[in-house]
Design an enzyme around this catalytic site. Structure first.
Site: not given
Ligand code: 5GP
Length: 143
Positions: A107-108
């Protein structure tokens, strides 16, 4: 989770794509989906994913899939700029837990930056869902 490994079809974003988990959707096309981050670093923080690519990170994704995601990233960044008038826009993407990744479906992040107002990655509380939906509606009007 390391930078290499198997894709888990039960990760949160795979569930969102399947409709098994709700999201505040901003945009969807044949290939990609964009939705509001529920723990936003700033107003308008969105995530853009591919709907079919089973890629944990940037290293796993096909070049076509990556191009499709980036096409949507640009489209949504432009819409956010028009709708929210931030001072800048940050695009981020993390590969592997040691780099800060917490959800292992590529994801971005699109993070509008307002002067003096930005929470660090993975530090924010859960957003008010009505406020998220209202922001999403503003961005949608510019798509
Ligand atoms: P990463 O840390 O993997 O780059 O980003 C994951 C992102 O997903 C985080 O910014 C977090 O806030 C978001 N996130 C985690 N769980 C959920 C969810 O259930 N729904 C949504 N919309 N975002 C989520």
């Amino acid at each position: 989770m390391s930078i290499t490994g198997n894709y888990d079809t039960d990760n949160i974003f795979a569930k969102i794509v399947r409709g098994d988990m709700p999201c505040v959707k901003v945009y969807e096309d044949e290939h990609t989906l964009a939705f509001m981050d529920v723990f936003p670093q700033s107003r308008g923080h969105m995530l853009v994913i591919h709907k079919r690519e089973q890629a944990r990170n940037l290293l796993d994704v096909s070049t076509d899939g990556l191009a499709q995601i980036m096409n949507s990233v640009q489209k949504l960044a432009r819409a956010a700029e028009q709708a929210l008038k931030p001072d800048g826009i940050i695009i981020t993407q993390f590969n592997g837990a040691p780099a800060g990744q917490t959800v292992f479906h590529l994801h971005f992040h699109i993070i509008p930056k307002y002067e003096g107002d930005l929470k660090p990655h993975a530090s924010g509380g859960m957003a008010d869902m009505d406020a998220l939906a209202a922001t999403a509606d503003l961005i949608k009007t510019e798509l």
